[in-house]
Design a protein around this motif. Structure first.
Motif, PDB file in Angstrom:
ATOM      1  N   HIS A   1      36.727  45.444  63.006  1.00 27.66           N
ATOM      2  CA  HIS A   1      37.791  44.709  62.313  1.00 27.66           C
ATOM      3  C   HIS A   1      37.119  43.511  61.652  1.00 27.66           C
ATOM      4  CE1 HIS A   1      40.910  41.670  61.785  1.00 27.66           C
ATOM      5  NE2 HIS A   1      41.811  42.635  61.833  1.00 27.66           N
ATOM      6  N   VAL A   2      37.283  43.366  60.322  1.00 32.22           N
ATOM      7  CA  VAL A   2      36.517  42.374  59.574  1.00 32.22           C
ATOM      8  C   VAL A   2      37.417  41.295  58.989  1.00 32.22           C
ATOM      9  CG1 VAL A   2      34.958  41.976  57.634  1.00 32.22           C
ATOM     10  CG2 VAL A   2      34.767  44.078  58.976  1.00 32.22           C
ATOM     11  N   THR A   3      37.033  40.039  59.236  1.00 32.57           N
ATOM     12  CA  THR A   3      37.646  38.888  58.574  1.00 32.57           C
ATOM     13  C   THR A   3      36.617  38.310  57.617  1.00 32.57           C
ATOM     14  OG1 THR A   3      39.045  38.392  60.482  1.00 32.57           O
ATOM     15  CG2 THR A   3      38.675  36.611  58.888  1.00 32.57           C
ATOM     16  N   ALA A   4      36.975  38.256  56.334  1.00 29.78           N
ATOM     17  CA  ALA A   4      36.057  37.770  55.302  1.00 29.78           C
ATOM     18  C   ALA A   4      36.502  36.409  54.798  1.00 29.78           C
ATOM     19  CB  ALA A   4      36.001  38.765  54.148  1.00 29.78           C
ATOM     20  N   VAL A   5      35.571  35.475  54.690  1.00 31.24           N
ATOM     21  CA  VAL A   5      35.840  34.144  54.146  1.00 31.24           C
ATOM     22  C   VAL A   5      35.210  34.042  52.770  1.00 31.24           C
ATOM     23  CG1 VAL A   5      35.475  31.669  54.423  1.00 31.24           C
ATOM     24  CG2 VAL A   5      35.973  33.089  56.425  1.00 31.24           C
ATOM     25  N   CYS A   6      36.024  33.701  51.771  1.00 27.97           N
ATOM     26  CA  CYS A   6      35.560  33.610  50.389  1.00 27.97           C
ATOM     27  C   CYS A   6      36.571  32.773  49.618  1.00 27.97           C
ATOM     28  CB  CYS A   6      35.428  35.001  49.766  1.00 27.97           C
ATOM     29  SG  CYS A   6      36.986  35.917  49.742  1.00 27.97           S
ATOM     30  N   SER A   7      36.392  32.645  48.315  1.00 26.47           N
ATOM     31  CA  SER A   7      37.394  31.974  47.497  1.00 26.47           C
ATOM     32  C   SER A   7      38.472  32.985  47.102  1.00 26.47           C
ATOM     33  CB  SER A   7      36.757  31.361  46.247  1.00 26.47           C
ATOM     34  OG  SER A   7      36.141  32.357  45.458  1.00 26.47           O
ATOM     35  N   HIS A   8      39.613  32.472  46.670  1.00 24.43           N
ATOM     36  CA  HIS A   8      40.773  33.323  46.409  1.00 24.43           C
ATOM     37  C   HIS A   8      40.493  34.392  45.357  1.00 24.43           C
ATOM     38  CE1 HIS A   8      44.921  34.573  45.885  1.00 24.43           C
ATOM     39  NE2 HIS A   8      44.797  34.369  44.577  1.00 24.43           N
ATOM     40  N   ASP A   9      39.691  34.056  44.346  1.00 26.34           N
ATOM     41  CA  ASP A   9      39.460  35.020  43.273  1.00 26.34           C
ATOM     42  C   ASP A   9      38.619  36.215  43.697  1.00 26.34           C
ATOM     43  OD1 ASP A   9      37.241  33.379  43.537  1.00 26.34           O
ATOM     44  OD2 ASP A   9      36.679  33.545  41.442  1.00 26.34           O
ATOM     45  N   ALA A  10      38.043  36.166  44.893  1.00 26.85           N
ATOM     46  CA  ALA A  10      37.269  37.300  45.411  1.00 26.85           C
ATOM     47  C   ALA A  10      38.061  38.129  46.417  1.00 26.85           C
ATOM     48  CB  ALA A  10      35.980  36.805  46.063  1.00 26.85           C
ATOM     49  N   SER A  11      39.294  37.738  46.700  1.00 21.35           N
ATOM     50  CA  SER A  11      40.061  38.396  47.757  1.00 21.35           C
ATOM     51  C   SER A  11      40.325  39.871  47.468  1.00 21.35           C
ATOM     52  CB  SER A  11      41.384  37.658  47.993  1.00 21.35           C
ATOM     53  OG  SER A  11      42.164  37.631  46.819  1.00 21.35           O
ATOM     54  N   THR A  12      40.603  40.210  46.203  1.00 24.37           N
ATOM     55  CA  THR A  12      40.853  41.612  45.856  1.00 24.37           C
ATOM     56  C   THR A  12      39.622  42.465  46.125  1.00 24.37           C
ATOM     57  OG1 THR A  12      42.444  40.973  44.144  1.00 24.37           O
ATOM     58  CG2 THR A  12      41.502  43.190  44.003  1.00 24.37           C
ATOM     59  N   LEU A  13      38.454  41.950  45.756  1.00 23.30           N
ATOM     60  CA  LEU A  13      37.208  42.658  46.028  1.00 23.30           C
ATOM     61  C   LEU A  13      36.998  42.837  47.521  1.00 23.30           C
ATOM     62  CD1 LEU A  13      34.454  43.864  45.251  1.00 23.30           C
ATOM     63  CD2 LEU A  13      33.548  41.526  45.189  1.00 23.30           C
TER      64      LEU A  13
ATOM     65  N   LYS B   1      39.191  43.073  49.917  1.00 20.13           N
ATOM     66  CA  LYS B   1      40.098  44.108  50.407  1.00 20.13           C
ATOM     67  C   LYS B   1      39.603  45.497  50.001  1.00 20.13           C
ATOM     68  CE  LYS B   1      43.497  41.917  52.529  1.00 20.13           C
ATOM     69  NZ  LYS B   1      43.906  42.226  53.930  1.00 20.13           N
ATOM     70  N   LYS B   2      39.101  45.586  48.775  1.00 17.20           N
ATOM     71  CA  LYS B   2      38.587  46.858  48.287  1.00 17.20           C
ATOM     72  C   LYS B   2      37.411  47.344  49.125  1.00 17.20           C
ATOM     73  CE  LYS B   2      36.540  49.026  44.182  1.00 17.20           C
ATOM     74  NZ  LYS B   2      36.078  48.806  42.786  1.00 17.20           N
ATOM     75  N   LEU B   3      36.599  46.405  49.584  1.00 16.08           N
ATOM     76  CA  LEU B   3      35.429  46.753  50.386  1.00 16.08           C
ATOM     77  C   LEU B   3      35.776  47.043  51.838  1.00 16.08           C
ATOM     78  CD1 LEU B   3      32.836  44.169  49.016  1.00 16.08           C
ATOM     79  CD2 LEU B   3      33.098  46.579  48.384  1.00 16.08           C
ATOM     80  N   GLY B   4      37.017  46.747  52.235  1.00 16.88           N
ATOM     81  CA  GLY B   4      37.450  47.107  53.578  1.00 16.88           C
ATOM     82  C   GLY B   4      37.816  45.962  54.498  1.00 16.88           C
ATOM     83  N   ALA B   5      37.734  44.718  54.032  1.00 13.97           N
ATOM     84  CA  ALA B   5      38.074  43.585  54.896  1.00 13.97           C
ATOM     85  C   ALA B   5      39.532  43.672  55.341  1.00 13.97           C
ATOM     86  CB  ALA B   5      37.824  42.272  54.164  1.00 13.97           C
ATOM     87  N   ASP B   6      39.773  43.443  56.630  1.00 12.81           N
ATOM     88  CA  ASP B   6      41.133  43.489  57.163  1.00 12.81           C
ATOM     89  C   ASP B   6      41.888  42.195  56.889  1.00 12.81           C
ATOM     90  OD1 ASP B   6      41.042  46.115  58.876  1.00 12.81           O
ATOM     91  OD2 ASP B   6      39.191  45.043  59.352  1.00 12.81           O
ATOM     92  N   ASP B   7      41.196  41.078  57.036  1.00 18.65           N
ATOM     93  CA  ASP B   7      41.778  39.761  56.752  1.00 18.65           C
ATOM     94  C   ASP B   7      40.859  39.019  55.796  1.00 18.65           C
ATOM     95  OD1 ASP B   7      43.938  40.081  58.597  1.00 18.65           O
ATOM     96  OD2 ASP B   7      42.561  39.619  60.234  1.00 18.65           O
ATOM     97  N   VAL B   8      41.457  38.308  54.844  1.00 15.67           N
ATOM     98  CA  VAL B   8      40.676  37.513  53.895  1.00 15.67           C
ATOM     99  C   VAL B   8      41.172  36.078  53.948  1.00 15.67           C
ATOM    100  CG1 VAL B   8      39.963  37.207  51.505  1.00 15.67           C
ATOM    101  CG2 VAL B   8      40.354  39.518  52.396  1.00 15.67           C
ATOM    102  N   ILE B   9      40.254  35.145  54.184  1.00 17.58           N
ATOM    103  CA  ILE B   9      40.585  33.727  54.295  1.00 17.58           C
ATOM    104  C   ILE B   9      39.997  32.974  53.108  1.00 17.58           C
ATOM    105  CG2 ILE B   9      40.456  31.655  55.721  1.00 17.58           C
ATOM    106  CD1 ILE B   9      42.007  33.924  57.018  1.00 17.58           C
ATOM    107  N   ASP B  10      40.850  32.249  52.389  1.00 17.58           N
ATOM    108  CA  ASP B  10      40.405  31.444  51.251  1.00 17.58           C
ATOM    109  C   ASP B  10      39.950  30.075  51.761  1.00 17.58           C
ATOM    110  OD1 ASP B  10      40.018  30.041  48.912  1.00 17.58           O
ATOM    111  OD2 ASP B  10      42.121  30.080  48.285  1.00 17.58           O
ATOM    112  N   TYR B  11      38.651  29.812  51.656  1.00 19.13           N
ATOM    113  CA  TYR B  11      38.131  28.551  52.194  1.00 19.13           C
ATOM    114  C   TYR B  11      38.575  27.338  51.376  1.00 19.13           C
ATOM    115  CZ  TYR B  11      34.494  28.559  48.557  1.00 19.13           C
ATOM    116  OH  TYR B  11      33.821  28.550  47.356  1.00 19.13           O
ATOM    117  N   LYS B  12      39.142  27.578  50.192  1.00 18.71           N
ATOM    118  CA  LYS B  12      39.594  26.480  49.345  1.00 18.71           C
ATOM    119  C   LYS B  12      41.054  26.113  49.581  1.00 18.71           C
ATOM    120  CE  LYS B  12      36.445  27.406  45.462  1.00 18.71           C
ATOM    121  NZ  LYS B  12      36.360  27.724  44.014  1.00 18.71           N
ATOM    122  N   SER B  13      41.760  26.902  50.368  1.00 17.64           N
ATOM    123  CA  SER B  13      43.204  26.702  50.499  1.00 17.64           C
ATOM    124  C   SER B  13      43.594  25.732  51.614  1.00 17.64           C
ATOM    125  CB  SER B  13      43.893  28.051  50.756  1.00 17.64           C
ATOM    126  OG  SER B  13      43.494  28.591  52.010  1.00 17.64           O
ATOM    127  N   GLY B  14      42.620  25.116  52.241  1.00 20.74           N
ATOM    128  CA  GLY B  14      42.903  24.177  53.319  1.00 20.74           C
ATOM    129  C   GLY B  14      41.691  24.046  54.212  1.00 20.74           C
TER     130      GLY B  14
END
Length: 376
Positions: free
Chosen positions: A208-220, A222-235
């Motif tokens: 189970h993968v949680t990926a930390v990146c900026s919001h504009d990379a979130s779609t990528l 998810k496409k690669l298989g990340a279960d959760d994506v956290i935007d490090y710029k959102s707080g």
């Protein structure tokens, strides 16, 4: 290597690659070609992008050792280490000490022999010549070995980041296909070359993968298989991650202050492991010399390992580690469709300086690749 026509002769990763290390007196198995100079991008000193110099007079490489091969390069990709090596972090340039030790272990030559230096760690191409000790490859092979479903441009994006991620996750972190299923994995800095590969690797093994990146990379992500994506710029990133269940494994591509709090996100006393790719190893060697640099590095990692072991978690450093068998396993995962190259932008050979500027700008979504064969 950023040379058109051929890469500097490199050691074969498989076959008789450990054969003695004695110079080969022009003994080789070759495909027909002429001994000529070749166009290359080189640097004659460390510095900013303007130190890159195009030349048509780079001497064609020759076989020196029985475990070497010469590759006709079709594509090459850039990595952050290439940028660091171009920029003069210290008087000798980032990684210069280790580079010179590799080139001349006995220090028989002048330090000036590092120039002209051809940057580039990744290539995809075709074997032109093999040393007599090489049995795993033959002239005409697409290396190393190139996954059948990929173009050379796609294949060139994988070796360095793939082997770095493999080293961190498997060799250092201890995760594999048989023990990764259901594990909670956190990847910090997930949208870069190593991060995008690591997501796919542990997902292929059932994590189970949680990926930390900026919001504009979130779609990528998810496409690669990340279960959760956290935007490090959102707080506050630390607070966002603290509300999630604890993790079994953390891969840190960011470093810096992240290390001060990231280990608290691991499950305690359960074998959970934090692996960082941001280490002072090469910097220590450049600054302190080989012996003192290695000693300082050992002291640092040793003290941190013991400190965190008492807290119930494992602390580790990881590096790129060349491995033919690992490349073969990666190729199998690619050919089975479980891992795909992630390429941000492709440049022609004439646009190498532009490619470096792209890399220098940061925030890449995958790899920056040079199409060496294209004439555009």
């Amino acid at each position: 290597m950023l040379s058109r026509g051929a890469a500097a002769s490199g050691r074969a990763l498989r076959g008789a690659g450990r054969a003695g290390g004695q110079p080969l007196a022009r003994g080789l198995r070759a495909s027909p070609r002429s001994r000529s100079a070749m166009p290359s991008w080189v640097i004659d000193r460390y510095g900013r992008n303007d130190v890159l110099r195009f030349t048509r007079d780079m001497v064609f490489p020759i076989i020196h050792f029985p475990n070497e091969v010469i590759i006709k390069v079709h594509a090459a990709s850039l990595n952050p280490i290439d940028l660091s090596m171009r920029i003069s972090c210290f008087a000798g340039g980032y990684g210069a000490t280790a580079l010179n030790m590799k080139r001349d272990p006995l220090k028989l030559k002048s330090m000036d022999t590092e120039f002209p230096l051809t940057l580039g760690r990744d290539v995809s191409g075709v074997i032109m010549e093999c040393g007599l000790g090489v049995s795993y490859f033959k002239p005409g092979d697409e290396v190393s070995f190139k996954p059948k479903r990929l173009s050379h441009t796609e294949a060139a994006s994988l070796p360095y980041v793939g082997l770095t991620a493999w080293s961190a996750v498997n060799q250092v972190g201890g995760l594999n296909q048989s023990n990764c299923s259901g594990k909670r994995v956190l990847i910090l800095g997930a949208s870069g070359g190593v991060g995008t590969f690591a997501i796919q690797l542990v997902k292929a093994w059932g994590a189970h993968v949680t990926a930390v990146c900026s919001h504009d990379a979130s779609t990528l992500m998810k496409k690669l298989g990340a279960d959760d994506v956290i935007d490090y710029k959102s707080g506050n990133l630390e607070e966002q991650l603290k509300i999630l269940p604890l993790f079994d494994f953390i891969l840190d591509n960011v470093g810096g202050s992240t290390e001060k709090w990231a280990l608290d996100l691991l499950k305690k006393w359960s074998g959970a492991t934090y692996v960082t790719l941001v280490t002072p190893f090469l910097i220590n060697m450049d600054k302190l010399g080989v012996a003192d640099g290695m000693l300082q590095t050992g002291v640092t990692v040793g003290s941190k390992t013991v400190k965190h072991l008492f807290k119930g978690v494992h602390y580790r450093w990881a590096f790129f580690t060349p491995s033919g068998p690992s490349l073969d396993e990666i190729a199998e995962l690619v050919d089975s469709g479980k891992i795909q190259p992630v390429i941000d932008q492709v440049f022609s050979f004439s646009e190498v300086p532009k490619a470096f500027l792209k890399l220098e700008g940061g925030h890449a979504r995958g790899k920056t690749v040079i199409d060496v064969i294209s004439k555009k």
